[in-house]
Design a protein around this motif. Structure first.
Motif, PDB file in Angstrom:
ATOM      1  N   CYS A 222       1.635   5.372  -0.544  1.00  0.00           N
ATOM      2  CA  CYS A 222       1.071   5.403  -1.895  1.00  0.00           C
ATOM      3  C   CYS A 222       0.393   6.746  -2.140  1.00  0.00           C
ATOM      4  O   CYS A 222      -0.530   7.111  -1.424  1.00  0.00           O
ATOM      5  CB  CYS A 222       0.055   4.276  -2.065  1.00  0.00           C
ATOM      6  SG  CYS A 222       0.748   2.633  -1.764  1.00  0.00           S
ATOM      7  N   GLU A 223       0.866   7.458  -3.134  1.00  0.00           N
ATOM      8  CA  GLU A 223       0.281   8.754  -3.452  1.00  0.00           C
ATOM      9  C   GLU A 223      -0.711   8.597  -4.603  1.00  0.00           C
ATOM     10  O   GLU A 223      -0.376   8.776  -5.767  1.00  0.00           O
ATOM     11  CB  GLU A 223       1.376   9.754  -3.813  1.00  0.00           C
ATOM     12  CG  GLU A 223       2.325  10.039  -2.656  1.00  0.00           C
ATOM     13  CD  GLU A 223       3.374  11.074  -3.009  1.00  0.00           C
ATOM     14  OE1 GLU A 223       3.368  11.562  -4.162  1.00  0.00           O
ATOM     15  OE2 GLU A 223       4.196  11.383  -2.141  1.00  0.00           O
ATOM     16  N   PHE A 224      -1.941   8.255  -4.268  1.00  0.00           N
ATOM     17  CA  PHE A 224      -2.990   8.130  -5.272  1.00  0.00           C
ATOM     18  C   PHE A 224      -3.472   9.530  -5.635  1.00  0.00           C
ATOM     19  O   PHE A 224      -3.795  10.325  -4.762  1.00  0.00           O
ATOM     20  CB  PHE A 224      -4.147   7.293  -4.729  1.00  0.00           C
ATOM     21  CG  PHE A 224      -3.752   5.895  -4.330  1.00  0.00           C
ATOM     22  CD1 PHE A 224      -3.441   4.947  -5.293  1.00  0.00           C
ATOM     23  CD2 PHE A 224      -3.676   5.535  -2.998  1.00  0.00           C
ATOM     24  CE1 PHE A 224      -3.067   3.654  -4.929  1.00  0.00           C
ATOM     25  CE2 PHE A 224      -3.306   4.247  -2.619  1.00  0.00           C
ATOM     26  CZ  PHE A 224      -2.995   3.306  -3.590  1.00  0.00           C
TER      27      PHE A 224
ATOM     28  N   GLU B 218      -3.792   6.265   1.606  1.00  0.00           N
ATOM     29  CA  GLU B 218      -2.420   6.220   1.104  1.00  0.00           C
ATOM     30  C   GLU B 218      -1.515   5.322   1.929  1.00  0.00           C
ATOM     31  O   GLU B 218      -0.527   4.804   1.423  1.00  0.00           O
ATOM     32  CB  GLU B 218      -1.842   7.635   1.047  1.00  0.00           C
ATOM     33  CG  GLU B 218      -2.511   8.516   0.005  1.00  0.00           C
ATOM     34  CD  GLU B 218      -1.790   9.835  -0.184  1.00  0.00           C
ATOM     35  OE1 GLU B 218      -0.854  10.114   0.597  1.00  0.00           O
ATOM     36  OE2 GLU B 218      -2.148  10.570  -1.117  1.00  0.00           O
ATOM     37  N   ASP B 219      -1.846   5.147   3.209  1.00  0.00           N
ATOM     38  CA  ASP B 219      -0.973   4.346   4.060  1.00  0.00           C
ATOM     39  C   ASP B 219      -1.550   2.956   4.322  1.00  0.00           C
ATOM     40  O   ASP B 219      -1.084   2.237   5.202  1.00  0.00           O
ATOM     41  CB  ASP B 219      -0.727   5.051   5.392  1.00  0.00           C
ATOM     42  CG  ASP B 219      -2.028   5.331   6.147  1.00  0.00           C
ATOM     43  OD1 ASP B 219      -3.113   5.102   5.574  1.00  0.00           O
ATOM     44  OD2 ASP B 219      -1.949   5.794   7.298  1.00  0.00           O
TER      45      ASP B 219
ATOM     46  N   GLY C 154     -12.324   4.093 -15.799  1.00  0.00           N
ATOM     47  CA  GLY C 154     -11.409   3.940 -14.673  1.00  0.00           C
ATOM     48  C   GLY C 154     -12.037   4.409 -13.377  1.00  0.00           C
ATOM     49  O   GLY C 154     -13.180   4.876 -13.353  1.00  0.00           O
ATOM     50  N   PRO C 155     -11.291   4.307 -12.276  1.00  0.00           N
ATOM     51  CA  PRO C 155     -11.842   4.595 -10.946  1.00  0.00           C
ATOM     52  C   PRO C 155     -11.882   6.069 -10.572  1.00  0.00           C
ATOM     53  O   PRO C 155     -12.388   6.424  -9.506  1.00  0.00           O
ATOM     54  CB  PRO C 155     -10.897   3.829 -10.018  1.00  0.00           C
ATOM     55  CG  PRO C 155      -9.581   3.903 -10.717  1.00  0.00           C
ATOM     56  CD  PRO C 155      -9.916   3.788 -12.191  1.00  0.00           C
ATOM     57  N   GLY C 156     -11.297   6.932 -11.412  1.00  0.00           N
ATOM     58  CA  GLY C 156     -11.282   8.355 -11.060  1.00  0.00           C
ATOM     59  C   GLY C 156     -10.020   8.780 -10.362  1.00  0.00           C
ATOM     60  O   GLY C 156      -9.903   9.912  -9.905  1.00  0.00           O
ATOM     61  N   TYR C 157      -9.028   7.866 -10.281  1.00  0.00           N
ATOM     62  CA  TYR C 157      -7.732   8.222  -9.700  1.00  0.00           C
ATOM     63  C   TYR C 157      -6.638   7.435 -10.404  1.00  0.00           C
ATOM     64  O   TYR C 157      -6.896   6.470 -11.120  1.00  0.00           O
ATOM     65  CB  TYR C 157      -7.703   7.978  -8.186  1.00  0.00           C
ATOM     66  CG  TYR C 157      -7.865   6.544  -7.754  1.00  0.00           C
ATOM     67  CD1 TYR C 157      -6.785   5.661  -7.710  1.00  0.00           C
ATOM     68  CD2 TYR C 157      -9.111   6.061  -7.348  1.00  0.00           C
ATOM     69  CE1 TYR C 157      -6.934   4.356  -7.292  1.00  0.00           C
ATOM     70  CE2 TYR C 157      -9.274   4.744  -6.933  1.00  0.00           C
ATOM     71  CZ  TYR C 157      -8.186   3.898  -6.906  1.00  0.00           C
ATOM     72  OH  TYR C 157      -8.336   2.592  -6.484  1.00  0.00           O
ATOM     73  N   VAL C 158      -5.397   7.880 -10.196  1.00  0.00           N
ATOM     74  CA  VAL C 158      -4.235   7.264 -10.829  1.00  0.00           C
ATOM     75  C   VAL C 158      -3.383   6.568  -9.771  1.00  0.00           C
ATOM     76  O   VAL C 158      -3.147   7.112  -8.692  1.00  0.00           O
ATOM     77  CB  VAL C 158      -3.394   8.324 -11.572  1.00  0.00           C
ATOM     78  CG1 VAL C 158      -2.140   7.700 -12.164  1.00  0.00           C
ATOM     79  CG2 VAL C 158      -4.227   8.988 -12.667  1.00  0.00           C
ATOM     80  N   VAL C 159      -2.933   5.371 -10.098  1.00  0.00           N
ATOM     81  CA  VAL C 159      -2.095   4.577  -9.196  1.00  0.00           C
ATOM     82  C   VAL C 159      -0.628   4.774  -9.582  1.00  0.00           C
ATOM     83  O   VAL C 159      -0.292   4.770 -10.773  1.00  0.00           O
ATOM     84  CB  VAL C 159      -2.460   3.082  -9.313  1.00  0.00           C
ATOM     85  CG1 VAL C 159      -1.602   2.239  -8.356  1.00  0.00           C
ATOM     86  CG2 VAL C 159      -3.942   2.877  -9.035  1.00  0.00           C
TER      87      VAL C 159
END
Length: 256
Positions: free
Chosen positions: A62-64, A79-80, A151-156
């Motif tokens: 997962c590349e957050f 990410e893993d 939002g949390p400050g990152y993109v999913v």
């Protein structure tokens, strides 16, 4: 930015605010944002499909990505990491809502939501939007600001569904049916998914632009029905779109 949901060519004013300007969502008749018509989260569709018929931007990792429009809230999930547990239970002022997690369909989204729950991110937050129109019946939650823009400050990464029933084509836009009981992410467009999500209490018509990551059990649907029956508070975007008449607060969220 707000995350919105768009249903059958109608901006269903569901401002689904997810995780930040880039990941904020708002919902409208097409949920504005991730939910319906992504309002802040935008997801770029890839051609890869998971074994569970879901379009995904992931290949096992997962590349957050940090959202430059927002201040970091709890850091980035590993990410893993793989979410453990099968259920995420939201203890709310209206009663418990148990989400059966679908890690096969949306592993990165589930990992993010479980990570945020473990960090206490959802604790004492309100479900800021209820939409009760004929084509969009959802309760939107997951914004710590309670405005549809947080939002949390990152993109999913987007993990978009490809197996939902077909809906009508309106103004050249293909739609699908997000069925009763589905739990999906709100956004503001491709690659903007953050933390905001919507709970579907009645079949809703939307573009297939919102990641499905879980399902409610029957007891939880009864709780959701009671919230919807209370209606929308006065002063919302419309009599069918605004804050729930009776405030719904997520007191805690726990995966098990």
């Amino acid at each position: 930015m707000r995350t919105t949901l768009r249903t059958a060519g109608i901006v269903a004013a569901l401002a689904l605010t997810l995780a930040g300007c880039v990941a904020r969502e708002s919902a409208s008749e097409q949920p504005r944002g991730s939910d319906f018509t992504p309002s802040s989260e935008t997801a770029t569709e890839t051609e890869a499909e998971t074994e569970t018929e879901t379009e995904t931007a992931t290949d096992g990792t997962c590349e957050f990505q940090a959202d430059p429009s927002q201040q970091p809230v709890v850091g980035l999930p590993p990410e893993d990491s793989q979410a453990t547990g099968t259920t995420l239970t939201l203890t709310t002022s209206a009663g418990p809502l148990a989400i059966q997690l679908d890690t096969g369909r949306a592993p990165c989204t589930v990992s993010s939501q479980v990570f945020l729950a473990g960090e206490g991110y959802f604790d004492n937050t309100v479900c800021h939007r209820l939409t009760t129109s004929a084509s969009l019946k959802v309760l939107q939650c997951g914004d710590p600001e309670g405005t549809g823009g947080g939002g949390p400050g990152y993109v999913v990464p987007d993990e978009l569904p490809t197996d939902l029933p077909e809906g009508p084509t309106t103004s050249g836009t293909e739609t699908v049916i997000y069925q009763r009981g589905i739990v999906a992410m709100a956004n503001a467009g491709p690659n903007t998914t953050g933390s905001q999500f919507f709970l579907v209490f009645g079949d809703s018509t939307l573009p297939p632009n919102y990641t499905v990551w879980g399902k409610l059990d029957e007891a939880s649907l009864a709780t959701l029905d009671a919230i919807a029956a209370g209606g929308v508070a006065a002063g919302g975007q419309s009599p069918e779109d605004g804050p729930p008449a009776t405030e719904v607060t997520i007191q805690s969220a726990q995966a098990a």
